[in-house]
Design an enzyme around this catalytic site. Structure first.
Site, PDB file in Angstrom:
ATOM      1  N   LYS A 257       1.227  -0.991   0.233  1.00  0.00           N
ATOM      2  CA  LYS A 257      -0.091   0.179  -0.229  1.00  0.00           C
ATOM      3  C   LYS A 257       0.832   1.234  -0.133  1.00  0.00           C
ATOM      4  O   LYS A 257       2.106   1.273   0.540  1.00  0.00           O
ATOM      5  CB  LYS A 257      -1.366   0.249   1.180  1.00  0.00           C
ATOM      6  CG  LYS A 257       0.053   0.464   1.990  1.00  0.00           C
ATOM      7  CD  LYS A 257      -1.311  -0.202   3.549  1.00  0.00           C
ATOM      8  CE  LYS A 257      -0.749  -0.841   4.845  1.00  0.00           C
ATOM      9  NZ  LYS A 257      -0.610  -0.706   6.792  1.00  0.00           N
TER      10      LYS A 257
ATOM     11  N   ARG B  84     -10.856  -0.185  14.313  1.00  0.00           N
ATOM     12  CA  ARG B  84     -10.859   1.006  13.717  1.00  0.00           C
ATOM     13  C   ARG B  84     -11.193  -0.070  12.050  1.00  0.00           C
ATOM     14  O   ARG B  84     -12.353   0.949  11.168  1.00  0.00           O
ATOM     15  CB  ARG B  84      -8.742   0.947  13.127  1.00  0.00           C
ATOM     16  CG  ARG B  84      -8.069   1.213  11.584  1.00  0.00           C
ATOM     17  CD  ARG B  84      -6.867   1.909  11.417  1.00  0.00           C
ATOM     18  NE  ARG B  84      -6.504   0.376  10.796  1.00  0.00           N
ATOM     19  CZ  ARG B  84      -5.643  -0.008   9.829  1.00  0.00           C
ATOM     20  NH1 ARG B  84      -4.562   1.202  10.557  1.00  0.00           N
ATOM     21  NH2 ARG B  84      -5.252  -1.087  10.018  1.00  0.00           N
TER      22      ARG B  84
ATOM     23  N   TYR C 125      15.115  30.079   8.341  1.00  0.00           N
ATOM     24  CA  TYR C 125      13.838  31.048   9.035  1.00  0.00           C
ATOM     25  C   TYR C 125      13.830  30.830  10.768  1.00  0.00           C
ATOM     26  O   TYR C 125      13.797  30.494  11.578  1.00  0.00           O
ATOM     27  CB  TYR C 125      12.707  30.420   9.078  1.00  0.00           C
ATOM     28  CG  TYR C 125      12.472  30.866   7.571  1.00  0.00           C
ATOM     29  CD1 TYR C 125      12.578  31.189   7.020  1.00  0.00           C
ATOM     30  CD2 TYR C 125      12.644  29.155   6.224  1.00  0.00           C
ATOM     31  CE1 TYR C 125      11.761  31.497   5.167  1.00  0.00           C
ATOM     32  CE2 TYR C 125      12.107  29.427   5.101  1.00  0.00           C
ATOM     33  CZ  TYR C 125      12.219  31.013   4.545  1.00  0.00           C
ATOM     34  OH  TYR C 125      11.090  30.869   3.501  1.00  0.00           O
TER      35      TYR C 125
ATOM     36  N   MET D 185      11.300  24.334   2.987  1.00  0.00           N
ATOM     37  CA  MET D 185      10.706  23.787   2.406  1.00  0.00           C
ATOM     38  C   MET D 185      11.916  22.773   1.308  1.00  0.00           C
ATOM     39  O   MET D 185      11.065  21.482   1.112  1.00  0.00           O
ATOM     40  CB  MET D 185       9.624  23.910   1.884  1.00  0.00           C
ATOM     41  CG  MET D 185       8.635  23.949   0.479  1.00  0.00           C
ATOM     42  SD  MET D 185       7.695  24.737  -0.570  1.00  0.00           S
ATOM     43  CE  MET D 185       6.294  25.577   0.601  1.00  0.00           C
TER      44      MET D 185
HETATM   45  C1  PLP Z   1      -0.914  -2.219   6.316  1.00  0.00           C
HETATM   46  C2  PLP Z   1      -1.211  -3.376   7.056  1.00  0.00           C
HETATM   47  C3  PLP Z   1      -0.770  -4.294   7.197  1.00  0.00           C
HETATM   48  C4  PLP Z   1       1.455  -4.646   7.692  1.00  0.00           C
HETATM   49  O1  PLP Z   1       2.007  -3.710   8.731  1.00  0.00           O
HETATM   50  P1  PLP Z   1       2.975  -3.321   8.935  1.00  0.00           P
HETATM   51  O2  PLP Z   1       3.280  -3.569  10.019  1.00  0.00           O
HETATM   52  O3  PLP Z   1       4.382  -2.455   7.919  1.00  0.00           O
HETATM   53  O4  PLP Z   1       3.920  -5.307   8.376  1.00  0.00           O
HETATM   54  C5  PLP Z   1      -1.025  -5.516   7.518  1.00  0.00           C
HETATM   55  N1  PLP Z   1      -2.392  -5.877   7.659  1.00  0.00           N
HETATM   56  C6  PLP Z   1      -3.264  -4.459   7.658  1.00  0.00           C
HETATM   57  C7  PLP Z   1      -4.738  -4.208   8.228  1.00  0.00           C
HETATM   58  C8  PLP Z   1      -2.345  -2.908   7.416  1.00  0.00           C
HETATM   59  O5  PLP Z   1      -3.410  -2.335   7.589  1.00  0.00           O
END
Ligand code: PLP
Length: 349
Positions: A35, A130, A244, A292
């Protein structure tokens, strides 16, 4: 070099996948989480390297991300979408054969109505609150879902990076109860869960951060190097200030270098007057505010003017930068900006 250069070691990613894979037994398959553009490193190249290493099941957060992975990998590997089947996703899920992890009864209804024969998985909430179906919701639909043979049932651990947390045991126990006897492949562990041990592995694991070389997989091979080109060198005289709001004032005449790279590139402003860049194995402290597009450092430790300085290098990994900035490696990686030239090393992918 007109822009920062991010070097990504695909062989290290492949080696990290294999190392995590070897931590679970033969009955457990190891997937890969790609992701957020492969944790900022470039989803297509990363996914191909992981497929080359042996990964067959990939996970993304959004359907759009799944589309890029499908494009990179072609038909064959399974691609799961954590956000499930959201409104507007139907065509993409169906056309590209992406598997939504269904999070609610609302999503379940949407999926069965829109794509009755398409594969899906189920995400259960075992305590993170979540995403995923609550135990009560799951109880209400389990008998209609299980006969439709979901590809996977998963849940996610909230505190896997704290092995002592009682939440881990509570979640794995609840996950076992909720999935007992269903005969569907299960997945609970991300990187942290793999390290917790076999009780957490089930049929499939889903490592992300460990592949990219950061905690909690402390044995991981480092994956990224970030080199920033020097724009200008100079000397800040005693009593003069840098950056800055003049937050750093020279106590002695100080030779400095200013690099191209700043918070717009994901170099967190929290590194102001705290972080360091490196050259030739020598630490060069950041002077004043990270701005920046530019950062100024003290090069009094160097015996020549450098052409580039590194934020991520063998001397200073992702976790070290995260610690100084008061954050986690995940944020350092996913913040890496679009302006860098990304170079891939290694043969994988
Ligand atoms: C991001 C995520 C993972 C991977 O987690 P890591 O801690 O990066 O290994 C696995 N399952 C879900 C549902 C996630 O959101």
């Amino acid at each position: 070099m007109g822009t920062g250069q991010l070097t990504i070691d695909l062989d290290a990613i492949a080696a990290n996948w294999s190392a995590l894979d070897s931590m679970s037994g033969g009955g457990t398959e190891t997937g890969a989480v790609v992701k957020a553009n492969g944790y900022g490193l470039g989803a297509a190249r990363v996914a191909r390297a992981l497929a080359h290493a042996g990964a067959r099941r990939f996970f993304v957060a959004h359907a759009e991300e799944g589309a890029s992975i499908r494009n990179a990998l072609g038909r064959g590997p399974e691609i799961y979408v954590f956000s499930g089947h959201m409104r507007g996703d139907t065509d993409m899920l169906g056309d590209l054969d992406l598997i939504p992890m269904i999070n609610s009864i609302e999503q379940l209804t949407r999926h069965i109505e829109a794509l009755p024969d398409a594969p899906f998985g189920i995400q259960l909430d075992t305590g993170m609150n979540r995403l995923g179906m609550e135990p009560g919701e799951w109880a209400a639909v389990r008998d209609i879902v299980v006969p439709r043979k979901p590809r996977l049932i998963m849940s996610h651990l909230a505190s896997a990076d704290e092995p002592e947390s009682p939440q881990n045991q509570a979640q794995v126990t609840l996950f076992r109860e909720l999935t007992a006897g269903c005969g569907i492949p299960r997945s609970l562990a991300a990187t942290g869960g793999i390290l917790l041990g076999p009780e957490y592995h089930f049929e499939l694991t889903r490592p992300g951060i460990g592949l990219y070389g950061a905690r909690p997989f402390t044995e991981a091979r480092p994956v990224v190097q970030l080199d920033l080109p020097v724009v200008q060198c100079g000397v800040v005289l005693k009593g003069e200030a840098v950056g800055y709001n003049a937050t750093w004032v020279a106590e002695v005449d100080t030779p400095t270098a200013t690099v191209l790279g700043g918070y717009a590139d994901g170099i967190l402003r929290a590194l102001t007057n705290k972080g360091s860049l490196w050259a030739d194995g020598i630490e060069c402290p950041i002077l004043g505010r990270v701005s920046m597009d530019a950062i100024t450092v003290d090069i009094s430790g160097l015996d020549r003017e450098p052409r580039a300085l590194s934020l991520l290098c063998p001397e200073q990994g992702v976790d070290a930068v995260a610690d100084v900035a008061g954050t986690i490696g995940y944020e350092i990686l996913t913040a890496l900006g679009p302006r860098y030239t990304r170079r891939y090393s290694g043969r994988a992918g």
